[in-house]
Design a protein around this motif. Structure first.
Motif, PDB file in Angstrom:
ATOM      1  N   GLN A 173     -22.882   8.830   1.110  1.00  0.00           N
ATOM      2  CA  GLN A 173     -22.957   9.137  -0.319  1.00  0.00           C
ATOM      3  C   GLN A 173     -24.362   9.534  -0.740  1.00  0.00           C
ATOM      4  O   GLN A 173     -24.548  10.477  -1.509  1.00  0.00           O
ATOM      5  N   LEU A 174     -25.345   8.793  -0.259  1.00  0.00           N
ATOM      6  CA  LEU A 174     -26.721   9.051  -0.683  1.00  0.00           C
ATOM      7  C   LEU A 174     -27.209  10.401  -0.190  1.00  0.00           C
ATOM      8  O   LEU A 174     -27.865  11.137  -0.931  1.00  0.00           O
ATOM      9  N   HIS A 175     -26.871  10.738   1.063  1.00  0.00           N
ATOM     10  CA  HIS A 175     -27.271  12.042   1.593  1.00  0.00           C
ATOM     11  C   HIS A 175     -26.632  13.174   0.789  1.00  0.00           C
ATOM     12  O   HIS A 175     -27.289  14.166   0.460  1.00  0.00           O
ATOM     13  N   ALA A 176     -25.349  13.009   0.497  1.00  0.00           N
ATOM     14  CA  ALA A 176     -24.654  14.032  -0.286  1.00  0.00           C
ATOM     15  C   ALA A 176     -25.247  14.152  -1.684  1.00  0.00           C
ATOM     16  O   ALA A 176     -25.371  15.251  -2.235  1.00  0.00           O
ATOM     17  N   LEU A 177     -25.632  13.015  -2.256  1.00  0.00           N
ATOM     18  CA  LEU A 177     -26.224  13.020  -3.591  1.00  0.00           C
ATOM     19  C   LEU A 177     -27.553  13.763  -3.584  1.00  0.00           C
ATOM     20  O   LEU A 177     -27.836  14.556  -4.495  1.00  0.00           O
ATOM     21  N   ARG A 178     -28.365  13.528  -2.570  1.00  0.00           N
ATOM     22  CA  ARG A 178     -29.649  14.238  -2.473  1.00  0.00           C
ATOM     23  C   ARG A 178     -29.431  15.745  -2.377  1.00  0.00           C
ATOM     24  O   ARG A 178     -30.157  16.534  -2.980  1.00  0.00           O
ATOM     25  N   GLN A 179     -28.433  16.149  -1.613  1.00  0.00           N
ATOM     26  CA  GLN A 179     -28.151  17.573  -1.475  1.00  0.00           C
ATOM     27  C   GLN A 179     -27.730  18.183  -2.812  1.00  0.00           C
ATOM     28  O   GLN A 179     -28.166  19.291  -3.162  1.00  0.00           O
ATOM     29  N   ARG A 180     -26.900  17.460  -3.571  1.00  0.00           N
ATOM     30  CA  ARG A 180     -26.454  17.977  -4.866  1.00  0.00           C
ATOM     31  C   ARG A 180     -27.623  18.067  -5.844  1.00  0.00           C
ATOM     32  O   ARG A 180     -27.721  19.029  -6.611  1.00  0.00           O
ATOM     33  N   VAL A 181     -28.495  17.061  -5.828  1.00  0.00           N
ATOM     34  CA  VAL A 181     -29.661  17.082  -6.711  1.00  0.00           C
ATOM     35  C   VAL A 181     -30.581  18.244  -6.338  1.00  0.00           C
ATOM     36  O   VAL A 181     -31.099  18.954  -7.212  1.00  0.00           O
ATOM     37  N   ASP A 182     -30.795  18.467  -5.048  1.00  0.00           N
ATOM     38  CA  ASP A 182     -31.646  19.575  -4.608  1.00  0.00           C
ATOM     39  C   ASP A 182     -31.088  20.915  -5.076  1.00  0.00           C
ATOM     40  O   ASP A 182     -31.835  21.799  -5.525  1.00  0.00           O
ATOM     41  N   LEU A 183     -29.767  21.071  -4.967  1.00  0.00           N
ATOM     42  CA  LEU A 183     -29.140  22.319  -5.415  1.00  0.00           C
ATOM     43  C   LEU A 183     -29.270  22.495  -6.918  1.00  0.00           C
ATOM     44  O   LEU A 183     -29.495  23.616  -7.411  1.00  0.00           O
ATOM     45  N   LEU A 184     -29.155  21.400  -7.662  1.00  0.00           N
ATOM     46  CA  LEU A 184     -29.283  21.476  -9.124  1.00  0.00           C
ATOM     47  C   LEU A 184     -30.716  21.848  -9.508  1.00  0.00           C
ATOM     48  O   LEU A 184     -30.928  22.677 -10.407  1.00  0.00           O
ATOM     49  N   ILE A 185     -31.695  21.247  -8.842  1.00  0.00           N
ATOM     50  CA  ILE A 185     -33.097  21.575  -9.103  1.00  0.00           C
ATOM     51  C   ILE A 185     -33.354  23.053  -8.840  1.00  0.00           C
ATOM     52  O   ILE A 185     -34.036  23.743  -9.616  1.00  0.00           O
ATOM     53  N   GLU A 186     -32.776  23.549  -7.748  1.00  0.00           N
ATOM     54  CA  GLU A 186     -32.933  24.963  -7.414  1.00  0.00           C
ATOM     55  C   GLU A 186     -32.258  25.842  -8.466  1.00  0.00           C
ATOM     56  O   GLU A 186     -32.828  26.861  -8.896  1.00  0.00           O
ATOM     57  N   HIS A 187     -31.073  25.451  -8.885  1.00  0.00           N
ATOM     58  CA  HIS A 187     -30.337  26.243  -9.887  1.00  0.00           C
ATOM     59  C   HIS A 187     -31.075  26.276 -11.218  1.00  0.00           C
ATOM     60  O   HIS A 187     -31.107  27.316 -11.894  1.00  0.00           O
ATOM     61  N   LEU A 188     -31.684  25.159 -11.600  1.00  0.00           N
ATOM     62  CA  LEU A 188     -32.401  25.089 -12.870  1.00  0.00           C
ATOM     63  C   LEU A 188     -33.815  25.634 -12.786  1.00  0.00           C
ATOM     64  O   LEU A 188     -34.516  25.718 -13.793  1.00  0.00           O
ATOM     65  N   ALA A 189     -34.242  25.971 -11.550  1.00  0.00           N
ATOM     66  CA  ALA A 189     -35.576  26.536 -11.322  1.00  0.00           C
ATOM     67  C   ALA A 189     -36.687  25.611 -11.819  1.00  0.00           C
ATOM     68  O   ALA A 189     -37.633  26.046 -12.469  1.00  0.00           O
ATOM     69  N   VAL A 190     -36.561  24.315 -11.498  1.00  0.00           N
ATOM     70  CA  VAL A 190     -37.581  23.347 -11.916  1.00  0.00           C
ATOM     71  C   VAL A 190     -38.291  22.737 -10.706  1.00  0.00           C
ATOM     72  O   VAL A 190     -38.936  21.704 -10.804  1.00  0.00           O
ATOM     73  N   ASP A 221     -19.695  17.063 -13.250  1.00  0.00           N
ATOM     74  CA  ASP A 221     -19.475  17.605 -14.595  1.00  0.00           C
ATOM     75  C   ASP A 221     -20.533  18.654 -14.937  1.00  0.00           C
ATOM     76  O   ASP A 221     -20.222  19.684 -15.552  1.00  0.00           O
ATOM     77  N   ILE A 222     -21.779  18.380 -14.559  1.00  0.00           N
ATOM     78  CA  ILE A 222     -22.861  19.339 -14.833  1.00  0.00           C
ATOM     79  C   ILE A 222     -22.613  20.639 -14.075  1.00  0.00           C
ATOM     80  O   ILE A 222     -22.743  21.742 -14.633  1.00  0.00           O
ATOM     81  N   GLU A 223     -22.255  20.511 -12.788  1.00  0.00           N
ATOM     82  CA  GLU A 223     -21.998  21.703 -11.975  1.00  0.00           C
ATOM     83  C   GLU A 223     -20.838  22.513 -12.556  1.00  0.00           C
ATOM     84  O   GLU A 223     -20.881  23.750 -12.585  1.00  0.00           O
ATOM     85  N   LYS A 224     -19.810  21.825 -13.036  1.00  0.00           N
ATOM     86  CA  LYS A 224     -18.665  22.528 -13.614  1.00  0.00           C
ATOM     87  C   LYS A 224     -19.071  23.285 -14.873  1.00  0.00           C
ATOM     88  O   LYS A 224     -18.665  24.436 -15.081  1.00  0.00           O
ATOM     89  N   LYS A 225     -19.896  22.655 -15.716  1.00  0.00           N
ATOM     90  CA  LYS A 225     -20.371  23.317 -16.935  1.00  0.00           C
ATOM     91  C   LYS A 225     -21.204  24.543 -16.595  1.00  0.00           C
ATOM     92  O   LYS A 225     -21.095  25.595 -17.239  1.00  0.00           O
ATOM     93  N   LEU A 226     -22.045  24.424 -15.588  1.00  0.00           N
ATOM     94  CA  LEU A 226     -22.894  25.551 -15.200  1.00  0.00           C
ATOM     95  C   LEU A 226     -22.061  26.713 -14.678  1.00  0.00           C
ATOM     96  O   LEU A 226     -22.345  27.878 -14.963  1.00  0.00           O
ATOM     97  N   ILE A 227     -21.013  26.372 -13.901  1.00  0.00           N
ATOM     98  CA  ILE A 227     -20.133  27.425 -13.397  1.00  0.00           C
ATOM     99  C   ILE A 227     -19.385  28.095 -14.538  1.00  0.00           C
ATOM    100  O   ILE A 227     -19.244  29.329 -14.597  1.00  0.00           O
TER     101      ILE A 227
END
Length: 232
Positions: A173-190, A221-227
């Motif tokens: 779970q933790l590894h998957a969570l880190r991957q999702r957070v990294d993708l979100l950071i990349e998507h938000l360009a922060v 939920d955040i990823e769904k909103k962004l999509i």
């Protein structure tokens, strides 16, 4: 929970022997050595005093990343002045974190760095949690064998706790969570906000099982909103 101790590039065989002896005394038996053959030196066996089986079973790895590839949760030891992160768990806090994670994580590792320079910042970033031993300011260091003994003593109680079998999916779970957070950071360009990225990186390692599950739901939920907001 399977538990490993990882020594990164130890230079002195005597230190490796002392580490093995500390492990044996406190009930730990899985030793991983990164980029060093010091555990095969006769001097390591002389100091190990009855813990030669740990040295004989020790596995060698070409890099810390390789040694952590099958580990669900890792803790890196470091001196405060050598790390860029701001949060450092004490040995007691590490015990509390692992006691909770023992219920849902299948494997963990405690990482020790080089005798002279410790772990690099890149190596520290591979860990889920950083820890340091509080010491008097006028004597700011322990040798490798002493540091291993401090942590093995503090964590020895975990070996006596019968934990429930972890779900194989939970352990990742933790590894998957880190991957999702990294993708979100990349998507938000922060990603250039290093303070934010570092804060997220170290705080994710402190989450309990329920926290990770809830954060996965929020990110979904955040990823769904962004999509949904993507232009046609």
């Amino acid at each position: 929970m399977r538990f490993s101790l990882i020594l990164v590039s130890p230079a002195r065989p005597e230190n490796v022997g002392a580490a093995a002896r500390a492990m044996k005394t406190m009930g730990f038996d899985e030793l991983r050595i990164v980029n060093s053959q010091a555990h095969q030196d006769p001097a390591a066996r002389r100091v190990a005093h009855g813990a030669n089986d740990i040295l004989e079973k020790a596995t060698h790895w070409p890099s810390l990343a390789a040694a952590l590839a099958d580990i669900d949760f890792s803790v890196a030891t470091t001196a405060r002045s050598r790390a860029k992160f701001r949060y450092y768990a004490t040995p007691q806090q590490v015990e509390s974190q692992l006691a909770e994670k023992q219920q849902w994580i299948g494997s963990a590792a405690l990482i020790f760095g080089r005798e002279d320079t410790g772990l690099t910042n890149d190596e520290l970033e591979l860990a889920d949690l950083l820890t340091g031993i509080p010491m008097a300011a006028d004597y700011p260091s322990l040798n490798l064998g002493q540091a291993v003994m401090v942590y093995c003593y503090q964590l020895s109680a975990l070996r006596q706790v019968s934990a429930a079998q972890a779900d194989a999916a939970d352990g990742r779970q933790l590894h998957a969570l880190r991957q999702r957070v990294d993708l979100l950071i990349e998507h938000l360009a922060v990603g250039d906000d290093h303070k934010l990225v570092d804060w997220l990186d170290q705080r994710l390692g402190l989450l309990q099982q329920r926290d990770t599950a809830m954060l996965h739901r929020l990110l979904h939920d955040i990823e769904k909103k962004l999509i949904d907001k993507k232009p046609e």
